[in-house]
Scaffold this motif. Structure first.
Motif, PDB file in Angstrom:
ATOM      1  N   UNK A   1       0.839  -1.198   0.000  1.00 15.61           N
ATOM      2  CA  UNK A   1       0.000   0.000   0.000  1.00 15.61           C
ATOM      3  C   UNK A   1       0.873   1.247   0.000  1.00 15.61           C
ATOM      4  N   UNK A   2       0.390   2.285  -0.657  1.00 14.21           N
ATOM      5  CA  UNK A   2       1.057   3.579  -0.589  1.00 14.21           C
ATOM      6  C   UNK A   2       0.460   4.320   0.592  1.00 14.21           C
ATOM      7  N   UNK A   3       1.298   4.702   1.533  1.00 17.73           N
ATOM      8  CA  UNK A   3       0.820   5.334   2.765  1.00 17.73           C
ATOM      9  C   UNK A   3       1.454   6.705   2.947  1.00 17.73           C
ATOM     10  N   UNK A   4       0.743   7.543   3.669  1.00 17.69           N
ATOM     11  CA  UNK A   4       1.262   8.859   4.051  1.00 17.69           C
ATOM     12  C   UNK A   4       1.317   8.864   5.579  1.00 17.69           C
ATOM     13  N   UNK A   5       2.524   8.943   6.119  1.00 16.72           N
ATOM     14  CA  UNK A   5       2.740   8.920   7.564  1.00 16.72           C
ATOM     15  C   UNK A   5       2.970  10.349   8.035  1.00 16.72           C
ATOM     16  N   UNK A   6       2.131  10.811   8.948  1.00 11.16           N
ATOM     17  CA  UNK A   6       2.289  12.142   9.534  1.00 11.16           C
ATOM     18  C   UNK A   6       3.100  11.965  10.812  1.00 11.16           C
ATOM     19  N   UNK A   7       4.341  12.439  10.778  1.00  7.56           N
ATOM     20  CA  UNK A   7       5.318  12.186  11.831  1.00  7.56           C
ATOM     21  C   UNK A   7       5.723  13.496  12.491  1.00  7.56           C
ATOM     22  N   UNK A   8       5.738  13.522  13.816  1.00  4.53           N
ATOM     23  CA  UNK A   8       6.129  14.718  14.557  1.00  4.53           C
ATOM     24  C   UNK A   8       7.636  14.872  14.540  1.00  4.53           C
ATOM     25  N   UNK A   9       8.103  16.036  14.116  1.00  3.52           N
ATOM     26  CA  UNK A   9       9.526  16.353  14.107  1.00  3.52           C
ATOM     27  C   UNK A   9       9.763  17.402  15.188  1.00  3.52           C
TER      28      UNK A   9
ATOM     29  N   UNK B   1       6.736  20.202  14.751  1.00  4.92           N
ATOM     30  CA  UNK B   1       5.920  20.296  13.543  1.00  4.92           C
ATOM     31  C   UNK B   1       5.635  18.894  13.051  1.00  4.92           C
ATOM     32  N   UNK B   2       4.608  18.785  12.221  1.00  4.95           N
ATOM     33  CA  UNK B   2       4.230  17.493  11.662  1.00  4.95           C
ATOM     34  C   UNK B   2       4.649  17.464  10.201  1.00  4.95           C
ATOM     35  N   UNK B   3       5.399  16.438   9.839  1.00  5.42           N
ATOM     36  CA  UNK B   3       5.875  16.290   8.474  1.00  5.42           C
ATOM     37  C   UNK B   3       5.285  15.015   7.885  1.00  5.42           C
ATOM     38  N   UNK B   4       4.770  15.105   6.665  1.00  5.56           N
ATOM     39  CA  UNK B   4       4.198  13.945   5.991  1.00  5.56           C
ATOM     40  C   UNK B   4       5.289  13.231   5.200  1.00  5.56           C
ATOM     41  N   UNK B   5       5.312  11.922   5.280  1.00  5.82           N
ATOM     42  CA  UNK B   5       6.265  11.089   4.546  1.00  5.82           C
ATOM     43  C   UNK B   5       5.432  10.087   3.760  1.00  5.82           C
TER      44      UNK B   5
ATOM     45  N   UNK C   1       6.857  -3.740  19.558  1.00  2.96           N
ATOM     46  CA  UNK C   1       7.994  -3.367  18.710  1.00  2.96           C
ATOM     47  C   UNK C   1       7.675  -3.506  17.228  1.00  2.96           C
ATOM     48  N   UNK C   2       6.416  -3.473  16.854  1.00  2.00           N
ATOM     49  CA  UNK C   2       6.001  -3.617  15.461  1.00  2.00           C
ATOM     50  C   UNK C   2       6.489  -2.418  14.648  1.00  2.00           C
ATOM     51  N   UNK C   3       7.114  -2.693  13.486  1.00  4.73           N
ATOM     52  CA  UNK C   3       7.635  -1.623  12.635  1.00  4.73           C
ATOM     53  C   UNK C   3       7.196  -1.843  11.200  1.00  4.73           C
ATOM     54  N   UNK C   4       7.237  -0.774  10.421  1.00  4.51           N
ATOM     55  CA  UNK C   4       6.989  -0.876   8.990  1.00  4.51           C
ATOM     56  C   UNK C   4       7.965   0.027   8.262  1.00  4.51           C
ATOM     57  N   UNK C   5       8.365  -0.403   7.061  1.00  3.62           N
ATOM     58  CA  UNK C   5       9.338   0.326   6.259  1.00  3.62           C
ATOM     59  C   UNK C   5       8.632   0.972   5.085  1.00  3.62           C
ATOM     60  N   UNK C   6       8.871   2.262   4.903  1.00  4.40           N
ATOM     61  CA  UNK C   6       8.269   3.016   3.804  1.00  4.40           C
ATOM     62  C   UNK C   6       9.397   3.490   2.889  1.00  4.40           C
ATOM     63  N   UNK C   7       9.209   3.277   1.581  1.00  4.30           N
ATOM     64  CA  UNK C   7      10.215   3.666   0.591  1.00  4.30           C
ATOM     65  C   UNK C   7       9.622   4.675  -0.373  1.00  4.30           C
ATOM     66  N   UNK C   8      10.387   5.723  -0.657  1.00  2.00           N
ATOM     67  CA  UNK C   8       9.965   6.706  -1.651  1.00  2.00           C
ATOM     68  C   UNK C   8      11.176   7.121  -2.470  1.00  2.00           C
TER      69      UNK C   8
ATOM     70  N   UNK D   1      -1.763   7.786  10.124  1.00  2.00           N
ATOM     71  CA  UNK D   1      -1.315   7.097   8.928  1.00  2.00           C
ATOM     72  C   UNK D   1      -2.499   7.059   7.962  1.00  2.00           C
ATOM     73  N   UNK D   2      -2.298   7.600   6.758  1.00  2.00           N
ATOM     74  CA  UNK D   2      -3.339   7.586   5.737  1.00  2.00           C
ATOM     75  C   UNK D   2      -2.955   6.589   4.660  1.00  2.00           C
ATOM     76  N   UNK D   3      -3.916   5.808   4.211  1.00  2.00           N
ATOM     77  CA  UNK D   3      -3.687   4.917   3.085  1.00  2.00           C
ATOM     78  C   UNK D   3      -4.093   5.669   1.827  1.00  2.00           C
ATOM     79  N   UNK D   4      -3.117   5.966   0.976  1.00  2.00           N
ATOM     80  CA  UNK D   4      -3.354   6.736  -0.240  1.00  2.00           C
ATOM     81  C   UNK D   4      -3.859   5.820  -1.354  1.00  2.00           C
ATOM     82  N   UNK D   5      -3.253   4.627  -1.459  1.00  2.00           N
ATOM     83  CA  UNK D   5      -3.563   3.721  -2.550  1.00  2.00           C
ATOM     84  C   UNK D   5      -3.337   2.294  -2.085  1.00  2.00           C
ATOM     85  N   UNK D   6      -4.275   1.406  -2.378  1.00  2.00           N
ATOM     86  CA  UNK D   6      -4.123   0.005  -2.025  1.00  2.00           C
ATOM     87  C   UNK D   6      -3.320  -0.709  -3.107  1.00  2.00           C
TER      88      UNK D   6
END
Length: 128
Positions: free
Chosen positions: A23-31, A38-42, A55-62, A83-88
C-alpha cells in the motif's frame, strides 16, 4: 498474559489505520527541532512490516529526486500523528525488497480495487 505483555498492553496504539505491504501510505510524523514541533508527511510504498507486539515496525520507501529513500517507523510510536492509506496495492509477497532494484515504471505496484458483492454476481434473468 504474562508480566511483559501486561506492561506493554497500555502502550500499544489501537487507533492505527489498517494497511498492508504494497500500500502507498502517508505517515504524519512529529519532528522536534529545538523547542518547536511540527508534523511532516512522509509518503511512499510500504515494503515491509515486522510484527513484534509493541515493537512492530513498517518500512516506507519513496523516491526523492531520483534517489530511493527508506525509513523505518515504529507502529506504536507516540510521534506518529496518523497514517493515511493513499492507494491500495495488489502484491503476492510479504516483503517487497525487490523494488529496491527496479527503476521507473517497473517499480510500480498494481492497484487493488475491491470488488463489491453486487457487482461480482450479476442478477440472473429468468429464461422464457
Amino acid at each position: 498474559m504474562n508480566l511483559i505483555q501486561k506492561i506493554q498492553a497500555p502502550q500499544i496504539k489501537s487507533d492505527i489505520t489498517a494497511f498492508n505491504v504494497g500500500d502507498t501510505v502517508r505517515v504524519h510524523f512529529k519532528i522536534i527541532e529545538g523547542k518547536t514541533e511540527r508534523v511532516q508527511a512522509y509518503e511512499g510504498l510500504c515494503i515491509a512490516m515486522k510484527n513484534g507486539g509493541l515493537h512492530k515496525t513498517f518500512t516506507v520507501r519513496k523516491n526523492s529526486y531520483g534517489v530511493g529513500v527508506e525509513r523505518v517507523f515504529p507502529m506504536n510510536s507516540p510521534r506518529i500523528e496518523k497514517i493515511e492509506v493513499v492507494r491500495l496495492g495488489k502484491v503476492r509477497r510479504a516483503k517487497l525488497y525487490y523494488i529496491r532494484t527496479k527503476i521507473g515504471k517497473k517499480a510500480k505496484i498494481k492497484e487493488y480495487i475491491p470488488v463489491s458483492s453486487k457487482a461480482a454476481a450479476p442478477a440472473e434473468q429468468p429464461k422464457a
